[in-house]
Design a protein around this motif. Structure first.
Motif, PDB file in Angstrom:
ATOM      1  N   LYS A 158       0.923  -1.160  -0.163  1.00  0.00           N
ATOM      2  CA  LYS A 158       0.009   0.023  -0.044  1.00  0.00           C
ATOM      3  C   LYS A 158       0.678   1.298   0.186  1.00  0.00           C
ATOM      4  O   LYS A 158       0.392   2.395  -0.569  1.00  0.00           O
ATOM      5  CB  LYS A 158      -1.061   0.003   1.270  1.00  0.00           C
ATOM      6  N   SER A 162       0.731   4.218  -2.852  1.00  0.00           N
ATOM      7  CA  SER A 162       0.740   5.536  -2.296  1.00  0.00           C
ATOM      8  C   SER A 162       1.575   6.404  -2.888  1.00  0.00           C
ATOM      9  O   SER A 162       1.638   7.636  -3.451  1.00  0.00           O
ATOM     10  CB  SER A 162       0.585   5.625  -0.970  1.00  0.00           C
ATOM     11  N   LYS A 165       1.004   6.751  -6.489  1.00  0.00           N
ATOM     12  CA  LYS A 165      -0.131   7.526  -6.677  1.00  0.00           C
ATOM     13  C   LYS A 165       0.126   9.198  -6.457  1.00  0.00           C
ATOM     14  O   LYS A 165      -0.047  10.061  -7.340  1.00  0.00           O
ATOM     15  CB  LYS A 165      -1.253   7.196  -5.887  1.00  0.00           C
ATOM     16  N   LYS A 224      -5.731  16.442  -5.150  1.00  0.00           N
ATOM     17  CA  LYS A 224      -5.788  14.947  -5.478  1.00  0.00           C
ATOM     18  C   LYS A 224      -4.255  14.685  -4.696  1.00  0.00           C
ATOM     19  O   LYS A 224      -3.799  13.748  -4.300  1.00  0.00           O
ATOM     20  CB  LYS A 224      -5.879  14.681  -6.737  1.00  0.00           C
ATOM     21  N   THR A 227      -4.362  14.626  -0.992  1.00  0.00           N
ATOM     22  CA  THR A 227      -4.868  13.233  -0.767  1.00  0.00           C
ATOM     23  C   THR A 227      -4.005  12.168  -0.964  1.00  0.00           C
ATOM     24  O   THR A 227      -3.818  11.207   0.063  1.00  0.00           O
ATOM     25  CB  THR A 227      -6.125  13.067  -1.506  1.00  0.00           C
ATOM     26  N   SER A 228      -3.425  12.013  -1.881  1.00  0.00           N
ATOM     27  CA  SER A 228      -2.189  10.821  -2.094  1.00  0.00           C
ATOM     28  C   SER A 228      -1.069  11.029  -1.128  1.00  0.00           C
ATOM     29  O   SER A 228      -0.798   9.921  -0.541  1.00  0.00           O
ATOM     30  CB  SER A 228      -1.752  10.924  -3.522  1.00  0.00           C
ATOM     31  N   LYS A 229      -0.640  12.167  -0.687  1.00  0.00           N
ATOM     32  CA  LYS A 229       0.437  12.146   0.162  1.00  0.00           C
ATOM     33  C   LYS A 229      -0.285  12.017   1.465  1.00  0.00           C
ATOM     34  O   LYS A 229       0.466  10.954   2.573  1.00  0.00           O
ATOM     35  CB  LYS A 229       0.799  13.617   0.163  1.00  0.00           C
ATOM     36  N   ASN A 230      -1.393  12.204   2.046  1.00  0.00           N
ATOM     37  CA  ASN A 230      -1.987  11.683   3.000  1.00  0.00           C
ATOM     38  C   ASN A 230      -2.236  10.332   3.352  1.00  0.00           C
ATOM     39  O   ASN A 230      -1.828   9.514   4.289  1.00  0.00           O
ATOM     40  CB  ASN A 230      -3.240  12.234   3.213  1.00  0.00           C
ATOM     41  N   GLU A 231      -2.506   9.711   1.894  1.00  0.00           N
ATOM     42  CA  GLU A 231      -2.547   8.085   1.965  1.00  0.00           C
ATOM     43  C   GLU A 231      -1.410   7.587   2.141  1.00  0.00           C
ATOM     44  O   GLU A 231      -1.219   6.243   2.774  1.00  0.00           O
ATOM     45  CB  GLU A 231      -3.189   7.810   0.618  1.00  0.00           C
ATOM     46  N   ASN A 234      -0.723   7.622   6.007  1.00  0.00           N
ATOM     47  CA  ASN A 234      -1.499   6.899   6.567  1.00  0.00           C
ATOM     48  C   ASN A 234      -0.818   5.374   6.458  1.00  0.00           C
ATOM     49  O   ASN A 234      -1.097   4.467   7.159  1.00  0.00           O
ATOM     50  CB  ASN A 234      -2.907   6.704   5.799  1.00  0.00           C
ATOM     51  N   ALA A 235      -0.325   4.969   5.310  1.00  0.00           N
ATOM     52  CA  ALA A 235       0.043   3.800   4.919  1.00  0.00           C
ATOM     53  C   ALA A 235       1.445   3.398   5.804  1.00  0.00           C
ATOM     54  O   ALA A 235       1.403   2.447   6.576  1.00  0.00           O
ATOM     55  CB  ALA A 235       0.399   3.646   3.412  1.00  0.00           C
ATOM     56  N   GLU A 238      -0.025   2.897   9.579  1.00  0.00           N
ATOM     57  CA  GLU A 238      -0.498   1.702   9.326  1.00  0.00           C
ATOM     58  C   GLU A 238       0.625   0.482   9.590  1.00  0.00           C
ATOM     59  O   GLU A 238       0.257  -0.460  10.552  1.00  0.00           O
ATOM     60  CB  GLU A 238      -1.264   1.274   8.193  1.00  0.00           C
TER      61      GLU A 238
END
Length: 452
Positions: A158, A162, A165, A224, A227-231, A234-235, A238
């Motif tokens: 993930k 990310s 992305k 966008k 948002t990708s950087k936040n994902e 988050n990964a 995680e």
């Protein structure tokens, strides 16, 4: 001057008739010859060989310690219930001599051994259960570790997605920025051409619309990208969460495993303790029957009666082994100990056995038997002498079979051969016998071997 001369001397033999008669008797001359002959024989005898010796007093015993009379003791306390033998009986090894009953309240339970066995079995089942629990927890830990690896791989994938992305959105953002610059350039050119009258106002409005669309796209594309950087963040978070979560789960499982192992080891110790008690109780049950340690004759019963209470280690009976190798135990003075060697020849005669002994001429003795020294004690005995053990000499005749253990015995250790006059002179002066090393002793053989 005494005025003694040949004329004045008194001739006793001519003056006294009695003396003259004694001198003329024939047996007087024979007596003189006998005295002279005995004197010659005595002088010759003084040069005859004499065997020096060391005498000792002892008794008949056995060659090996396990063949001597022994006393049978009880290993546990108890009460006499039944006798199976009487004095003079012959018993085989393992025959029952006496039966005793229990006197300690800790062992009164008749089912003590069976109950202890059940406790052992129950603890063994508990031990197996703990073992199964440990196995299950080990499997659980292994499963959690495998799941952790898969989850971490999934989170890593993930993160890579990310990152890709973010990279793709960054590229799109740059493309939108390029479109914005192109739209801005076209719009400016359209405005300039409109001022110059080369472009219609509708073309300018069309370019304005495209410019606004490009500005709107860049805002959307920036959203966008964020948002990708936040994902991506988050990964990464995680992964840390997964590591913490599974570490906690694995630690808890290991903690439960170690707790089960501790209980397992504690139960195993209890099983061993119960097994020890079970074996002790079983052996104690066998000690109620006092048995003969070896074949022999019951010499004497040291206890009597029924119902008598005895303690641990109390002597019960005395047994004389049936088969034994006879020997003689004798004692010598400390001054003679250096002359005693292992393997040296000894003459032995026994009390009650007819014998004629000439200590200096062992070959002329009658009723003596040959022996060899097999052991010399290096520590003085309570009687102030040193103990010597003598076994029959295999090169000579056998000792009497009628001998009984404990019978008295006399011994003579044969030493060096010396003249009779020397032995008389040594005895009168109180000198010890000559230091003598027998040629056929084990020590002399060892010395000869070392010289070679």
């Amino acid at each position: 001057m005494l005025n003694i001369s040949e004329n004045n001397q008194i001739r006793i033999d001519g003056k006294y008739k009695t003396v003259r008669n004694l001198t003329e008797r024939p047996h007087y001359r024979v007596l003189n010859k006998i005295i002279g002959f005995i004197s010659v024989i005595t002088i010759i005898a003084l040069f005859l060989p004499w065997t020096q010796n060391i005498s000792g007093t002892g008794f008949v015993t056995t060659l090996k310690p396990d063949q001597r009379p022994q006393t049978v003791h009880t290993a546990i306390a108890g009460r006499i219930e039944k006798w199976y033998v009487k004095e003079g009986d012959f018993v085989q090894k393992g025959d029952t001599i006496l039966f005793i009953s229990e006197t300690k309240d800790d062992y009164f339970d008749p089912n003590l051994v069976q109950n202890t066995k059940q406790q052992v079995d129950a603890k063994k089942m508990a031990l197996e259960s703990y073992g199964g629990k440990v196995t299950s927890l080990e499997a659980q830990v292994a499963s959690l570790q495998r799941e952790q690896v898969l989850k971490l791989e999934q989170a890593q994938n993930k993160i890579r997605q990310s990152r890709l992305k973010v990279k793709s959105d960054s590229t799109d953002l740059e493309a939108v920025k390029t479109q914005l610059r192109i739209a801005q350039t076209q719009f400016n050119r359209a405005v300039q051409l409109n001022k110059d009258g080369l472009k219609a106002l509708t073309d300018v409005e069309e370019k304005r619309l495209k410019l606004q669309e490009a500005e709107a796209k860049i805002i959307t594309q920036e959203n966008k990208l964020l948002t990708s950087k936040n994902e991506l963040i988050n990964a990464r978070v995680e992964i840390n969460r997964l590591i913490a979560e599974y570490s906690e789960k694995i630690s808890k499982a290991n903690s439960d495993k170690f707790t089960a192992l501790s209980s397992q080891y504690d139960t195993e110790a209890q099983v061993n303790k119960l097994q020890n008690q079970y074996v002790n109780y079983s052996i104690r049950n066998g000690m109620y029957y006092i048995k003969a340690p070896q074949s022999g004759y019951v010499n004497r019963a040291l206890l009597a009666g029924i119902g008598e209470t005895i303690k641990e280690g109390t002597p019960i009976v005395s047994i004389m082994p049936a088969g034994y190798d006879i020997a003689v135990e004798t004692y010598v003075d400390p001054v003679d100990l250096p002359l005693i060697k292992k393997g040296e020849r000894v003459r032995v005669w026994f009390d009650g056995w007819p014998s004629i002994v000439f200590s200096g001429w062992p070959g002329m003795s009658y009723g003596t038997f040959g022996g060899r020294i097999v052991a010399v004690e290096n520590f003085i005995s309570p009687n102030g002498k040193y103990r010597i053990l003598i076994a029959p000499d295999k090169k000579e005749g056998k000792w009497p079979e009628q001998l009984s253990i404990g019978a008295g015995a006399q011994t003579i250790a044969l030493l060096d051969n010396v003249p009779v006059w020397y032995e008389i002179w040594r005895t009168l002066n109180g000198f010890p016998p000559n230091y003598y090393q027998p040629k056929d002793s084990g020590d002399s053989k060892a010395a000869t071997t070392e010289k070679k």
